[in-house]
Write a protein that holds these residues in place. Structure first.
Motif, PDB file in Angstrom:
ATOM      1  N   TYR A  41      -4.551  -8.268  -1.341  1.00 32.37           N
ATOM      2  CA  TYR A  41      -3.330  -7.495  -1.503  1.00 32.37           C
ATOM      3  C   TYR A  41      -3.615  -6.007  -1.378  1.00 32.37           C
ATOM      4  O   TYR A  41      -4.698  -5.532  -1.728  1.00 32.37           O
ATOM      5  CB  TYR A  41      -2.729  -7.703  -2.905  1.00 32.37           C
ATOM      6  N   THR A  42      -2.582  -5.297  -0.917  1.00 31.91           N
ATOM      7  CA  THR A  42      -2.520  -3.857  -1.095  1.00 31.91           C
ATOM      8  C   THR A  42      -1.261  -3.568  -1.894  1.00 31.91           C
ATOM      9  O   THR A  42      -0.164  -3.983  -1.514  1.00 31.91           O
ATOM     10  CB  THR A  42      -2.464  -3.112   0.253  1.00 31.91           C
ATOM     11  N   LEU A  43      -1.433  -2.896  -3.037  1.00 37.01           N
ATOM     12  CA  LEU A  43      -0.307  -2.544  -3.890  1.00 37.01           C
ATOM     13  C   LEU A  43      -0.180  -1.031  -3.958  1.00 37.01           C
ATOM     14  O   LEU A  43      -1.184  -0.321  -4.099  1.00 37.01           O
ATOM     15  CB  LEU A  43      -0.514  -3.079  -5.319  1.00 37.01           C
ATOM     16  N   VAL A 102       4.329  -4.180  -2.120  1.00 31.88           N
ATOM     17  CA  VAL A 102       3.398  -5.313  -2.138  1.00 31.88           C
ATOM     18  C   VAL A 102       3.149  -5.734  -0.699  1.00 31.88           C
ATOM     19  O   VAL A 102       4.102  -6.067   0.028  1.00 31.88           O
ATOM     20  CB  VAL A 102       3.963  -6.497  -2.942  1.00 31.88           C
ATOM     21  N   ALA A 103       1.887  -5.749  -0.296  1.00 28.21           N
ATOM     22  CA  ALA A 103       1.515  -6.184   1.048  1.00 28.21           C
ATOM     23  C   ALA A 103       0.420  -7.232   0.952  1.00 28.21           C
ATOM     24  O   ALA A 103      -0.530  -7.083   0.176  1.00 28.21           O
ATOM     25  CB  ALA A 103       1.045  -4.997   1.885  1.00 28.21           C
ATOM     26  N   ALA A 105       9.438 -11.714   3.950  1.00 33.40           N
ATOM     27  CA  ALA A 105       7.999 -11.631   4.177  1.00 33.40           C
ATOM     28  C   ALA A 105       7.466 -10.290   3.691  1.00 33.40           C
ATOM     29  O   ALA A 105       8.134  -9.264   3.774  1.00 33.40           O
ATOM     30  CB  ALA A 105       7.703 -11.817   5.662  1.00 33.40           C
ATOM     31  N   LEU A 106       6.246 -10.317   3.156  1.00 32.29           N
ATOM     32  CA  LEU A 106       5.565  -9.079   2.797  1.00 32.29           C
ATOM     33  C   LEU A 106       5.122  -8.364   4.071  1.00 32.29           C
ATOM     34  O   LEU A 106       4.884  -9.005   5.085  1.00 32.29           O
ATOM     35  CB  LEU A 106       4.357  -9.384   1.904  1.00 32.29           C
ATOM     36  N   PRO A 107       5.036  -7.028   4.054  1.00 25.82           N
ATOM     37  CA  PRO A 107       5.162  -6.138   2.892  1.00 25.82           C
ATOM     38  C   PRO A 107       6.620  -5.863   2.523  1.00 25.82           C
ATOM     39  O   PRO A 107       7.506  -5.861   3.377  1.00 25.82           O
ATOM     40  CB  PRO A 107       4.480  -4.856   3.373  1.00 25.82           C
ATOM     41  N   LEU A 108       6.820  -5.623   1.222  1.00 26.00           N
ATOM     42  CA  LEU A 108       8.129  -5.258   0.700  1.00 26.00           C
ATOM     43  C   LEU A 108       7.958  -4.119  -0.304  1.00 26.00           C
ATOM     44  O   LEU A 108       6.998  -4.102  -1.078  1.00 26.00           O
ATOM     45  CB  LEU A 108       8.778  -6.440  -0.031  1.00 26.00           C
ATOM     46  N   HIS A 122      -3.754   0.459  -4.509  1.00 28.82           N
ATOM     47  CA  HIS A 122      -4.771  -0.461  -5.024  1.00 28.82           C
ATOM     48  C   HIS A 122      -5.036  -1.538  -3.972  1.00 28.82           C
ATOM     49  O   HIS A 122      -4.094  -2.115  -3.431  1.00 28.82           O
ATOM     50  CB  HIS A 122      -4.305  -1.146  -6.313  1.00 28.82           C
ATOM     51  N   HIS A 123      -6.315  -1.808  -3.705  1.00 31.16           N
ATOM     52  CA  HIS A 123      -6.700  -2.908  -2.818  1.00 31.16           C
ATOM     53  C   HIS A 123      -7.446  -3.930  -3.667  1.00 31.16           C
ATOM     54  O   HIS A 123      -8.434  -3.588  -4.348  1.00 31.16           O
ATOM     55  CB  HIS A 123      -7.594  -2.395  -1.685  1.00 31.16           C
TER      56      HIS A 123
END
Length: 292
Positions: A178-180, A260-261, A276-279, A187-188
């Motif tokens: 994830y990438t947040l 969120v990705a 679908a992500l990212p969102l 954050h990764h």
């Protein structure tokens, strides 16, 4: 619903395996006893039901009451968010998390209608991504993958379909990268799931975002970091009590906005396929008036 007589009753007759129509009839009887004759609406599909809801709001109806589960609440929210029309609920679904939020009777539609009649308006927050809102939790990990598989299955019906989908996905599941972006801080990480909560629970009482409040102007972002499949199975029952918050894999953030990705993940919110992500999701304080 003190002082309100102009209401519309929008029903999903198939909610809760057919409980929707029975709940509507019970609600109608009690409303008529109280001297209220609501507009009664029923769409042939979700798109038509949403059109009917939007039309009611455009007509200036004071209260839109949805009869069904969290999916019907989700639909009603899209029509009433940011308007002067209040949203009411007669629970008739399977999960009924929104009914849990407001301590509404979930198996007695007449009693739920009594609560509606005695209720007062309350302003609560919503979560928004683009032009779409949700009230409960956005699931964006293992739980969303299970939903995707279950929706592709035609057998069995009901909760067992989700149990089988869970077991099937658990065999092959690996932590997701994830990438947040949490209020601008990136954050990764790898995790089993990420959940974005406006409220504390989803999926019929799974308190994944335990502690989330409906009127604090914040979103609760929960990360479940990598853990063994056995550990995931053992932790699952704790979600019903919210006691998973002491697990070392649990991480909790409160933010105004989150992006969120993750590759290949389709998110679910209020139990509905969301996108679908990212969102990017933001909290919209006081966006909805509910009768509770």
């Amino acid at each position: 619903m003190t002082g309100t007589r102009d209401i519309a009753l929008l029903t999903n007759p198939t909610a809760g395996r057919g409980r929707g129509a029975k709940a509507r009839d019970a609600a109608l009887q009690r409303l008529r006893e109280a001297g209220i004759t609501p507009r009664t609406l029923q769409g042939r599909d979700p798109a038509e039901a949403l059109d009917l809801a939007h039309q009611c709001v455009a007509d200036g109806v004071e209260t839109l009451v949805v009869v069904g589960g969290d999916g019907m609440v989700h639909l009603g929210v899209q029509a009433t968010a940011g308007t002067s029309t209040a949203l009411g609920l007669i629970p008739a679904g399977t999960g009924n998390d929104v009914a849990r939020y407001f301590d509404l009777p979930r198996k007695d539609p007449r009693a739920a209608t009594e609560r509606l009649l005695a209720g007062a308006p309350r302003r609560i927050d919503l979560a928004r991504s683009g032009d779409r809102y949700f009230l409960t939790v956005l699931a964006a990990g293992f739980d969303a993958i299970v939903n995707e598989r279950a929706n592709r299955m035609t057998w069995p019906r009901g909760q067992m379909r989700y149990n089988i989908a869970t077991l099937a996905e658990l065999r092959v599941f690996e932590p997701i990268p994830y990438t947040l972006d949490l209020d601008g801080e990136s954050h990764h990480l790898e995790a089993m799931l990420v959940a974005v909560g406006n409220g504390p629970s989803f999926g019929g009482g799974l308190r994944i975002t335990e502690g989330a409040l409906l009127d604090d102007g914040l979103l609760d972002v929960v990360v479940i970091k990598p853990m063994s499949k056995t550990g995931l199975v053992r932790t699952y029952p704790k979600l019903f009590k919210g006691t998973h918050v002491t697990h070392p894999a649990y991480e909790h953030h409160r933010v105004h906005s989150v992006t969120v990705a993750a590759p290949g993940i389709v998110s679910y919110a209020d139990g509905e396929r969301f996108g679908a992500l990212p969102l990017t999701v933001e909290c919209v304080p006081g966006a909805l008036t509910v009768i509770c």
